[in-house]
Motif scaffolding. Structure first.
Motif, PDB file in Angstrom:
ATOM      1  N   LEU A  98      11.888  -2.389  60.069  1.00 31.01           N
ATOM      2  CA  LEU A  98      11.451  -2.563  61.452  1.00 31.01           C
ATOM      3  C   LEU A  98      10.133  -3.331  61.531  1.00 31.01           C
ATOM      4  O   LEU A  98       9.820  -3.939  62.540  1.00 31.01           O
ATOM      5  CB  LEU A  98      11.319  -1.210  62.146  1.00 31.01           C
ATOM      6  N   ALA A  99       9.362  -3.325  60.431  1.00 34.08           N
ATOM      7  CA  ALA A  99       8.109  -4.086  60.355  1.00 34.08           C
ATOM      8  C   ALA A  99       8.351  -5.522  59.890  1.00 34.08           C
ATOM      9  O   ALA A  99       7.418  -6.249  59.555  1.00 34.08           O
ATOM     10  CB  ALA A  99       7.135  -3.393  59.417  1.00 34.08           C
ATOM     11  N   ASP A 100       9.627  -5.952  59.847  1.00 30.76           N
ATOM     12  CA  ASP A 100      10.046  -7.302  59.482  1.00 30.76           C
ATOM     13  C   ASP A 100       9.773  -7.658  58.022  1.00 30.76           C
ATOM     14  O   ASP A 100       9.541  -8.805  57.676  1.00 30.76           O
ATOM     15  CB  ASP A 100       9.402  -8.344  60.406  1.00 30.76           C
ATOM     16  N   GLN A 101       9.799  -6.670  57.142  1.00 33.48           N
ATOM     17  CA  GLN A 101       9.632  -6.896  55.708  1.00 33.48           C
ATOM     18  C   GLN A 101      11.000  -6.885  55.029  1.00 33.48           C
ATOM     19  O   GLN A 101      11.809  -5.986  55.264  1.00 33.48           O
ATOM     20  CB  GLN A 101       8.753  -5.802  55.085  1.00 33.48           C
ATOM     21  N   LYS A 102      11.264  -7.895  54.194  1.00 37.48           N
ATOM     22  CA  LYS A 102      12.529  -7.934  53.453  1.00 37.48           C
ATOM     23  C   LYS A 102      12.522  -6.861  52.374  1.00 37.48           C
ATOM     24  O   LYS A 102      11.479  -6.542  51.810  1.00 37.48           O
ATOM     25  CB  LYS A 102      12.734  -9.298  52.808  1.00 37.48           C
ATOM     26  N   TYR A 103      13.698  -6.310  52.090  1.00 44.15           N
ATOM     27  CA  TYR A 103      13.826  -5.319  51.019  1.00 44.15           C
ATOM     28  C   TYR A 103      15.223  -5.427  50.431  1.00 44.15           C
ATOM     29  O   TYR A 103      16.085  -6.112  50.973  1.00 44.15           O
ATOM     30  CB  TYR A 103      13.554  -3.901  51.547  1.00 44.15           C
ATOM     31  N   ASP A 104      15.445  -4.766  49.300  1.00 42.25           N
ATOM     32  CA  ASP A 104      16.757  -4.716  48.662  1.00 42.25           C
ATOM     33  C   ASP A 104      17.309  -6.123  48.381  1.00 42.25           C
ATOM     34  O   ASP A 104      18.481  -6.402  48.590  1.00 42.25           O
ATOM     35  CB  ASP A 104      17.717  -3.909  49.548  1.00 42.25           C
ATOM     36  N   LEU A 105      16.421  -7.016  47.886  1.00 41.76           N
ATOM     37  CA  LEU A 105      16.798  -8.420  47.697  1.00 41.76           C
ATOM     38  C   LEU A 105      17.890  -8.623  46.649  1.00 41.76           C
ATOM     39  O   LEU A 105      18.609  -9.625  46.696  1.00 41.76           O
ATOM     40  CB  LEU A 105      15.566  -9.248  47.339  1.00 41.76           C
ATOM     41  N   GLN A 106      18.041  -7.677  45.719  1.00 39.86           N
ATOM     42  CA  GLN A 106      19.096  -7.818  44.709  1.00 39.86           C
ATOM     43  C   GLN A 106      20.493  -7.684  45.324  1.00 39.86           C
ATOM     44  O   GLN A 106      21.484  -8.004  44.688  1.00 39.86           O
ATOM     45  CB  GLN A 106      18.900  -6.819  43.551  1.00 39.86           C
ATOM     46  N   HIS A 107      20.563  -7.239  46.586  1.00 37.29           N
ATOM     47  CA  HIS A 107      21.852  -7.101  47.273  1.00 37.29           C
ATOM     48  C   HIS A 107      21.985  -8.037  48.476  1.00 37.29           C
ATOM     49  O   HIS A 107      22.720  -7.746  49.408  1.00 37.29           O
ATOM     50  CB  HIS A 107      22.050  -5.644  47.722  1.00 37.29           C
ATOM     51  N   MET A 108      21.288  -9.179  48.416  1.00 33.62           N
ATOM     52  CA  MET A 108      21.381 -10.152  49.514  1.00 33.62           C
ATOM     53  C   MET A 108      22.815 -10.640  49.667  1.00 33.62           C
ATOM     54  O   MET A 108      23.539 -10.783  48.683  1.00 33.62           O
ATOM     55  CB  MET A 108      20.484 -11.364  49.239  1.00 33.62           C
ATOM     56  N   GLU A 109      23.213 -10.892  50.899  1.00 38.42           N
ATOM     57  CA  GLU A 109      24.553 -11.410  51.184  1.00 38.42           C
ATOM     58  C   GLU A 109      24.429 -12.644  52.062  1.00 38.42           C
ATOM     59  O   GLU A 109      24.774 -12.628  53.242  1.00 38.42           O
ATOM     60  CB  GLU A 109      25.399 -10.334  51.861  1.00 38.42           C
ATOM     61  N   SER A 110      23.953 -13.747  51.461  1.00 39.82           N
ATOM     62  CA  SER A 110      23.795 -15.007  52.193  1.00 39.82           C
ATOM     63  C   SER A 110      25.146 -15.581  52.570  1.00 39.82           C
ATOM     64  O   SER A 110      26.142 -15.385  51.866  1.00 39.82           O
ATOM     65  CB  SER A 110      23.048 -16.023  51.331  1.00 39.82           C
ATOM     66  N   SER A 111      25.182 -16.303  53.690  1.00 45.32           N
ATOM     67  CA  SER A 111      26.436 -16.923  54.120  1.00 45.32           C
ATOM     68  C   SER A 111      26.160 -18.080  55.066  1.00 45.32           C
ATOM     69  O   SER A 111      25.088 -18.183  55.656  1.00 45.32           O
ATOM     70  CB  SER A 111      27.324 -15.897  54.838  1.00 45.32           C
ATOM     71  N   LEU A 112      27.135 -18.960  55.170  1.00 39.15           N
ATOM     72  CA  LEU A 112      27.167 -20.007  56.186  1.00 39.15           C
ATOM     73  C   LEU A 112      28.383 -19.723  57.052  1.00 39.15           C
ATOM     74  O   LEU A 112      29.480 -19.481  56.537  1.00 39.15           O
ATOM     75  CB  LEU A 112      27.325 -21.391  55.568  1.00 39.15           C
ATOM     76  N   VAL A 113      28.197 -19.747  58.355  1.00 38.82           N
ATOM     77  CA  VAL A 113      29.324 -19.522  59.260  1.00 38.82           C
ATOM     78  C   VAL A 113      29.388 -20.644  60.280  1.00 38.82           C
ATOM     79  O   VAL A 113      28.385 -21.274  60.608  1.00 38.82           O
ATOM     80  CB  VAL A 113      29.228 -18.150  59.984  1.00 38.82           C
ATOM     81  N   ARG A 114      30.594 -20.902  60.761  1.00 29.73           N
ATOM     82  CA  ARG A 114      30.804 -21.862  61.840  1.00 29.73           C
ATOM     83  C   ARG A 114      31.339 -21.080  63.027  1.00 29.73           C
ATOM     84  O   ARG A 114      32.305 -20.317  62.901  1.00 29.73           O
ATOM     85  CB  ARG A 114      31.785 -22.940  61.409  1.00 29.73           C
ATOM     86  N   LEU A 115      30.697 -21.274  64.190  1.00 30.10           N
ATOM     87  CA  LEU A 115      31.093 -20.584  65.413  1.00 30.10           C
ATOM     88  C   LEU A 115      31.573 -21.602  66.447  1.00 30.10           C
ATOM     89  O   LEU A 115      31.016 -22.690  66.569  1.00 30.10           O
ATOM     90  CB  LEU A 115      29.911 -19.811  66.008  1.00 30.10           C
ATOM     91  N   ASP A 116      32.581 -21.214  67.207  1.00 29.18           N
ATOM     92  CA  ASP A 116      33.065 -22.026  68.315  1.00 29.18           C
ATOM     93  C   ASP A 116      31.979 -22.052  69.392  1.00 29.18           C
ATOM     94  O   ASP A 116      31.500 -20.996  69.813  1.00 29.18           O
ATOM     95  CB  ASP A 116      34.354 -21.424  68.863  1.00 29.18           C
TER      96      ASP A 116
END
Length: 82
Positions: A54-72
């Protein structure tokens, strides 16, 4: 973009003249980054995949799930996920 704690994020769709909020679309991922329009018309969203506190700090970086999506761009529906 609005972030949901421990979950997917939504993007606000706004009127380009008044900035009035018209809708919200799911980005189908966590931690969305800048958006771009692809030459064929769909909106491309890069989701960083890093959960944040909630303080906008990243955590658990070893489980990142990056993606690229295309939206209509008319409906916000998911066209492609990768």
């Amino acid at each position: 973009m609005s972030h949901r704690h421990h979950g997917a994020c939504e993007g606000s769709v706004r009127d380009r003249r008044t900035l009035q909020k018209l809708d919200e679309w799911d980005t189908h991922g966590i931690d969305p980054h800048p958006l771009a329009l692809d030459a064929a018309g769909p909106l491309i969203v890069a989701n960083g995949g890093a959960p944040r506190t909630l303080a906008d700090q990243k955590y658990d970086l070893q489980h990142m799930e990056s993606s690229l999506v295309r939206l209509d761009t008319a409906s916000g529906s998911l066209l492609e996920f990768g």
